[in-house]
Design a protein around this motif. Structure first.
Motif, short mmCIF file in Angstrom:
data_model
loop_
_atom_site.label_atom_id
_atom_site.label_comp_id
_atom_site.label_asym_id
_atom_site.label_seq_id
_atom_site.Cartn_x
_atom_site.Cartn_y
_atom_site.Cartn_z
N GLU A 140 -6.23 -4.69 -2.23
CA GLU A 140 -5.37 -5.65 -1.56
C GLU A 140 -5.11 -6.90 -2.40
O GLU A 140 -3.98 -7.38 -2.48
CB GLU A 140 -5.97 -6.07 -0.21
CG GLU A 140 -5.97 -4.97 0.84
CD GLU A 140 -7.18 -4.06 0.77
OE1 GLU A 140 -7.31 -3.18 1.63
OE2 GLU A 140 -7.99 -4.24 -0.17
N MET A 167 -5.58 1.98 -1.48
CA MET A 167 -6.45 1.25 -0.55
C MET A 167 -7.58 0.57 -1.32
O MET A 167 -7.99 1.05 -2.37
CB MET A 167 -7.02 2.23 0.49
CG MET A 167 -7.79 1.57 1.61
SD MET A 167 -8.41 2.78 2.82
CE MET A 167 -6.88 3.24 3.62
N TYR A 194 0.87 -1.17 0.00
CA TYR A 194 0.00 0.00 0.00
C TYR A 194 0.91 1.22 0.00
O TYR A 194 1.89 1.28 0.74
CB TYR A 194 -0.89 -0.06 1.23
CG TYR A 194 -1.75 1.14 1.51
CD1 TYR A 194 -2.46 1.77 0.50
CD2 TYR A 194 -1.89 1.63 2.80
CE1 TYR A 194 -3.27 2.87 0.76
CE2 TYR A 194 -2.69 2.72 3.08
CZ TYR A 194 -3.38 3.34 2.06
OH TYR A 194 -4.19 4.42 2.33
N ARG A 210 -2.73 -6.16 -5.16
CA ARG A 210 -1.39 -5.99 -4.60
C ARG A 210 -0.73 -7.34 -4.36
O ARG A 210 0.44 -7.55 -4.68
CB ARG A 210 -1.51 -5.21 -3.30
CG ARG A 210 -0.22 -4.71 -2.70
CD ARG A 210 -0.52 -4.01 -1.37
NE ARG A 210 -1.65 -3.10 -1.50
CZ ARG A 210 -2.49 -2.79 -0.52
NH1 ARG A 210 -2.32 -3.32 0.68
NH2 ARG A 210 -3.48 -1.95 -0.72
#
Length: 243
Positions: free
Chosen positions: A58, A55, A34, A61
């Protein structure tokens, strides 16, 4: 095939990062995370490749980190606090599934319950519960059930994600639930920006905590029936017999 290490960096300052976490970040090729957490380590490891997502991204990511490791790079996924406590370790394992590659390692870090407790004194010397007030991934009805159960069990309680711009009244709502069981003079504390610029601590009773202007930089502590305020510090005795 590279390796993916999920690294808990603690509250963000180097002094509260473990030696093991520092070693992984020095030895890896790519740091993923992040963007706010990556910015906490970017200056100390300037020779690395940095990959970030905002944000609510996730899963993207984690897939990015897995793909980089599958491509042959040694990758570190950084998480604020601990890598497994509200961190990315669980999601990485879920997305990798039963595959044996890439190799995955989890490096723990200092979660806000620990670092915030130290800032406030010693509120977690006995049994405690950690509950996130964010209902982005957990229904509020379930959060309410957990708050009620923790209060009934006379546990010290740590509240993560107490409020945000989209959830400005969630700490107030949580306090209203706790006040159904707990007295308004129950000692509480708020640790803000732990280990970062603007770090602060506030000790106050539960009745006043209800109206505290909390945000996502705050970690909230609610004492149990034995918690005391000693010289301005929040202290929960464990009950040693020779005291």
């Amino acid at each position: 095939m590279g390796k993916l290490t999920i690294v808990g960096i603690g509250p963000g300052d180097y002094e509260n990062m473990t030696v093991r976490a520092d070693r992984v970040l020095r030895e890896c090729q790519t740091i993923v995370g992040y963007h706010v957490y990556v910015d906490l380590v970017r200056e100390r490891y300037p020779d690395k490749e940095f990959l970030t997502t905002p944000m609510t991204r996730e899963a993207d990511r984690c897939r990015m980190a897995l793909d980089e490791a599958k491509g042959g790079k040694d990758v570190a996924m950084v998480c604020s606090g601990d890598s497994g406590i509200y961190g990315m370790a669980g999601l990485i394992y879920q997305l990798r599934g039963a595959a044996a590659e890439p190799e995955v390692e989890v490096v723990p870090g200092l979660t806000a319950a620990c670092s915030g407790s130290a800032l406030l004194g010693a509120p977690l010397t006995h049994d405690f519960a950690v509950i996130s007030l964010s209902d982005r991934l957990t229904r509020w009805e379930r959060i309410e059930t957990r708050l009620t159960a923790a209060a009934a069990a006379d546990l010290s309680i740590v509240l993560y994600n107490p409020a945000s711009r989209g959830r400005p009244d969630y700490l107030q709502r949580a306090c209203d639930i706790l006040l159904r069981t707990l007295p308004a003079d129950r000692p509480c504390g708020v640790a803000r920006s732990i280990g970062r610029e603007g770090e602060s601590r506030t000790v106050l009773p539960l009745g006043q905590l209800r109206d505290f202007a909390a945000d996502m930089f705050c970690t909230v502590f609610v004492g149990n029936s034995q918690t005391q305020i000693i010289d301005g510090n929040l202290v929960t005795p464990r009950g040693y017999r020779d005291v």
